[in-house]
Design a protein around this motif. Structure first.
Motif, PDB file in Angstrom:
ATOM      1  N   THR A  82       6.041 -32.026 -17.254  1.00  0.00           N
ATOM      2  CA  THR A  82       6.352 -33.424 -17.555  1.00  0.00           C
ATOM      3  C   THR A  82       7.810 -33.590 -17.979  1.00  0.00           C
ATOM      4  O   THR A  82       8.367 -34.680 -17.851  1.00  0.00           O
ATOM      5  CB  THR A  82       5.422 -33.943 -18.664  1.00  0.00           C
ATOM      6  OG1 THR A  82       5.282 -32.932 -19.654  1.00  0.00           O
ATOM      7  CG2 THR A  82       4.053 -34.276 -18.106  1.00  0.00           C
ATOM      8  N   GLN A  83       8.436 -32.508 -18.467  1.00  0.00           N
ATOM      9  CA  GLN A  83       9.864 -32.588 -18.778  1.00  0.00           C
ATOM     10  C   GLN A  83      10.675 -32.725 -17.489  1.00  0.00           C
ATOM     11  O   GLN A  83      11.660 -33.458 -17.443  1.00  0.00           O
ATOM     12  CB  GLN A  83      10.301 -31.335 -19.554  1.00  0.00           C
ATOM     13  CG  GLN A  83       9.884 -31.359 -21.004  1.00  0.00           C
ATOM     14  CD  GLN A  83      10.839 -32.186 -21.862  1.00  0.00           C
ATOM     15  OE1 GLN A  83      12.018 -31.896 -21.941  1.00  0.00           O
ATOM     16  NE2 GLN A  83      10.330 -33.223 -22.484  1.00  0.00           N
ATOM     17  N   ARG A  89       9.538 -34.105 -14.793  1.00  0.00           N
ATOM     18  CA  ARG A  89       9.290 -35.481 -14.380  1.00  0.00           C
ATOM     19  C   ARG A  89      10.226 -36.445 -15.105  1.00  0.00           C
ATOM     20  O   ARG A  89      10.761 -37.378 -14.514  1.00  0.00           O
ATOM     21  CB  ARG A  89       7.860 -35.849 -14.723  1.00  0.00           C
ATOM     22  CG  ARG A  89       7.029 -36.113 -13.514  1.00  0.00           C
ATOM     23  CD  ARG A  89       5.640 -36.496 -13.952  1.00  0.00           C
ATOM     24  NE  ARG A  89       4.664 -35.774 -13.182  1.00  0.00           N
ATOM     25  CZ  ARG A  89       3.422 -35.539 -13.579  1.00  0.00           C
ATOM     26  NH1 ARG A  89       3.014 -35.963 -14.751  1.00  0.00           N
ATOM     27  NH2 ARG A  89       2.604 -34.895 -12.797  1.00  0.00           N
ATOM     28  N   ALA A  90      10.391 -36.212 -16.413  1.00  0.00           N
ATOM     29  CA  ALA A  90      11.244 -37.109 -17.197  1.00  0.00           C
ATOM     30  C   ALA A  90      12.678 -37.051 -16.693  1.00  0.00           C
ATOM     31  O   ALA A  90      13.355 -38.081 -16.593  1.00  0.00           O
ATOM     32  CB  ALA A  90      11.180 -36.734 -18.679  1.00  0.00           C
ATOM     33  N   GLY A  91      13.143 -35.862 -16.346  1.00  0.00           N
ATOM     34  CA  GLY A  91      14.495 -35.733 -15.811  1.00  0.00           C
ATOM     35  C   GLY A  91      14.638 -36.423 -14.466  1.00  0.00           C
ATOM     36  O   GLY A  91      15.600 -37.167 -14.227  1.00  0.00           O
ATOM     37  N   LEU A  92      13.663 -36.191 -13.596  1.00  0.00           N
ATOM     38  CA  LEU A  92      13.701 -36.845 -12.273  1.00  0.00           C
ATOM     39  C   LEU A  92      13.664 -38.361 -12.432  1.00  0.00           C
ATOM     40  O   LEU A  92      14.376 -39.089 -11.733  1.00  0.00           O
ATOM     41  CB  LEU A  92      12.515 -36.385 -11.417  1.00  0.00           C
ATOM     42  CG  LEU A  92      12.538 -34.943 -10.934  1.00  0.00           C
ATOM     43  CD1 LEU A  92      11.239 -34.613 -10.201  1.00  0.00           C
ATOM     44  CD2 LEU A  92      13.725 -34.686 -10.016  1.00  0.00           C
ATOM     45  N   ALA A  93      12.829 -38.835 -13.368  1.00  0.00           N
ATOM     46  CA  ALA A  93      12.700 -40.282 -13.559  1.00  0.00           C
ATOM     47  C   ALA A  93      14.018 -40.895 -14.015  1.00  0.00           C
ATOM     48  O   ALA A  93      14.252 -42.086 -13.838  1.00  0.00           O
ATOM     49  CB  ALA A  93      11.597 -40.583 -14.570  1.00  0.00           C
ATOM     50  N   LEU A  94      14.898 -40.070 -14.604  1.00  0.00           N
ATOM     51  CA  LEU A  94      16.211 -40.579 -15.012  1.00  0.00           C
ATOM     52  C   LEU A  94      17.216 -40.514 -13.861  1.00  0.00           C
ATOM     53  O   LEU A  94      18.409 -40.702 -14.070  1.00  0.00           O
ATOM     54  CB  LEU A  94      16.749 -39.769 -16.196  1.00  0.00           C
ATOM     55  CG  LEU A  94      16.228 -40.141 -17.576  1.00  0.00           C
ATOM     56  CD1 LEU A  94      16.794 -39.187 -18.618  1.00  0.00           C
ATOM     57  CD2 LEU A  94      16.594 -41.580 -17.932  1.00  0.00           C
TER      58      LEU A  94
END
Ligand code: ATP
Ligand code: MG
Lengths: 219, 267
Positions: free
Chosen positions: A116-117, A119-124
């Motif tokens: 999920t980390q 994912r959080a980076g990709l989402a940014l």
């Protein structure tokens, strides 16, 4: 009683320098190589993971003593030469074995950062590479510090095995001195104190580094 | 549908949807089908709430919107462009879409301020000073201007989630996605996060919110989508959905919620 160290100072100083040099080179090579293999196995997909896993598993299952002797006596035949320098053989054998263990630590460290980390980076809007360098690797690195410290400590202790292929490192030189001077007690006890101090310095330094960054690995 | 309860203000204004899910399907690599021909639209300035029981595919749907999950069929249209087309750069789409996660997912190794500034610095290549100024501004907006220098682990859950909202806002996205942003929070911290979200909605931010906070959905949403088993059950204004649910499955879902905590908002 400690005259023996003065009388044989040439041998001891050479041994000390060889031990320090050998370990410095092995640490650099095994950490760099282990990191490369670990990263490749984590991110390289199934084929890379399996193919690179073969040498890693082999090296982790063969006794280091056997690896060292094989590199020194047998590997020259494979490469069509007659002789390999003992120091070079020790560097190769120790680095391969240490690198195999460290690659597993690196792989485990990367895997321990939850997806999920990423994912959080990709989402940014980060690219995959940016996510690895900015988000995953720093966290993994913090978690890898303690096990890498232990592995380096094991490597330093195991470097004494290089004595069997006549690398003039400290343990080998001490054995020569003992044979000549008949003073095993003082020489071997001092040797134990020396390794204790060397390993403790390395372990404590890594511990201190870890304590400074540990809070940043919490999640 | 002539029902006055059912008028969709933003759609009526004739604006093109900002996000359009057009019959999208999705399956996980293990073969589990999670979405089946799901369609709904999000118009600019709208707050759309996704409701539905656990496992109904709400998270998957929201992750499809910023292409964290690849759709297997259907079209995803973002700002008029079919982003399911092969040549679309997913990274460019994600830069326009903010996302807030259930478990915050702040970066533990960075200070709070850096967490907020990192998107603009890394993804948008903004000058650091500019990114940090914006980050400070956004931390003030979520009521945490004094927390910039600490690590996320030193904050409460509610504070972490507000930082996560600021982090997503720093990209100045066109739409914000929230996946159960208050589900991991202690009850006393839910309010502070919902207050920030409400403020965003009032400022006209386009939002897609997966939530179990029925009061929030009732009061803040412009449009509610009810899902079950990877499909859309029904959609409508919150007034209509909460007061006159048409589908038995919606009523059953609300009934279960009521049993759990007796918080179905009315009127
Ligand atoms: N990584 C995964 N691999 C396989 N199946 C998954 C995965 N993630 C979710 N699923 C399955 O896909 C379906 C939809 O999951 P999803 O997480 O989108 O539901 P949800 O509505 O968000 O549920 P919740 O309210 O529990 O968060 C579920 O049946 C779930 O078990
Ligand atoms: Mg979910």
């Amino acid at each position: 009683m400690f005259d023996v160290f003065f009388d044989y100072r040439g041998l001891f100083i050479e041994g000390l320098l060889v031990t320090l040099q050998l370990n410095a080179i092995v640490v650099v090579l095994s950490v760099a190589g282990g990191a490369l293999i670990g990263v490749a196995r984590h991110y390289g997909g199934k084929i890379v993971r399996v193919v690179l896993g073969i040498p890693v598993d082999i090296l982790r299952s063969i006794p280091l003593l056997v690896v060292l002797i094989w590199v020194f006596f047998a590997s020259p035949m494979v490469f069509g030469t007659r002789y390999i320098d003992p120091f070079v053989a020790a560097v190769i054998g120790l680095s391969l074995t240490q690198g195999a263990y460290i690659s597993e630590i690196v792989r485990g460290g990367l895997a321990s950062v939850r997806s999920t980390q990423t994912r959080a980076g990709l989402a940014l809007g980060m690219t995959r590479t940016q996510v690895v360098t900015r988000v995953v690797a720093p966290q993994a690195l913090i978690r890898m510090l303690p096990p890498i410290g232990s592995q380096v400590a094991i490597g330093i202790k195991d470097s004494t095995l290089a004595s069997v292929i006549a690398v003039p490192e400290l343990f080998r030189q001490s054995q020569i001195v003992i044979g000549d001077s008949m003073q095993p007690f003082v020489v071997l006890t001092t040797l134990m104190v020396f390794y204790f101090v060397l390993v403790m310095i390395v372990v404590r330094l890594i511990d201190m580094l870890y304590t400074r960054v540990a809070a940043r690995g919490a999640s | 549908m002539t029902d006055s309860l059912d008028t969709r203000k933003m759609a009526m204004s004739g604006a093109e949807p900002l996000v359009l899910l057009d019959g999208i399907s999705h399956a996980y690599p293990n073969g589990k089908v999670s979405l089946t021909e799901l369609s709904f639209a999000v118009h600019p300035g709208e707050v759309v709430c996704l409701l539905g029981p656990s496992g109904s595919g709400k998270s998957t749907a929201i992750r499809c919107v910023n292409m964290l999950e690849p759709v297997t069929a259907g079209r995803l249209v973002f700002e008029g462009i079919d982003v399911t087309a092969k040549d679309v750069n997913q990274v460019e789409v994600r830069k326009r879409v903010g996302m807030v996660f259930q478990n915050f997912e702040l970066f533990p190794h960075m200070s709070v301020l850096k967490n907020v500034a990192i998107g603009p610095i890394v993804s948008l290549k903004r000058p650091k000073a500019e990114a940090y100024d914006l980050a400070r501004e956004l931390l003030a907006k979520v009521g945490l201007s004094d927390k910039g220098d600490v690590l996320p682990s030193q904050l409460s859950g509610g504070q972490q989630q507000r930082v996560a909202i600021a982090r997503a806002l720093a990209m100045q996205p066109d739409v914000m996605l929230f996946d159960e942003p208050t589900s991991a929070l202690d009850p006393e911290m839910v309010g502070e996060v919902l207050a920030v979200m409400r403020k965003l909605a009032e400022e006209g931010m386009t939002m897609v919110v997966v939530t179990h906070e029925m009061r929030f959905a009732r009061n803040v949403a412009d449009w509610v989508v009810v899902m079950e088993d990877g499909r859309l059950v029904e959609e409508g204004t919150p007034e209509r959905i909460f007061e006159q649910p048409r589908m038995e499955r919606t009523r059953a879902f609300f009934g279960k919620l009521e049993e759990q905590d007796g918080v179905l908002p009315t009127g």
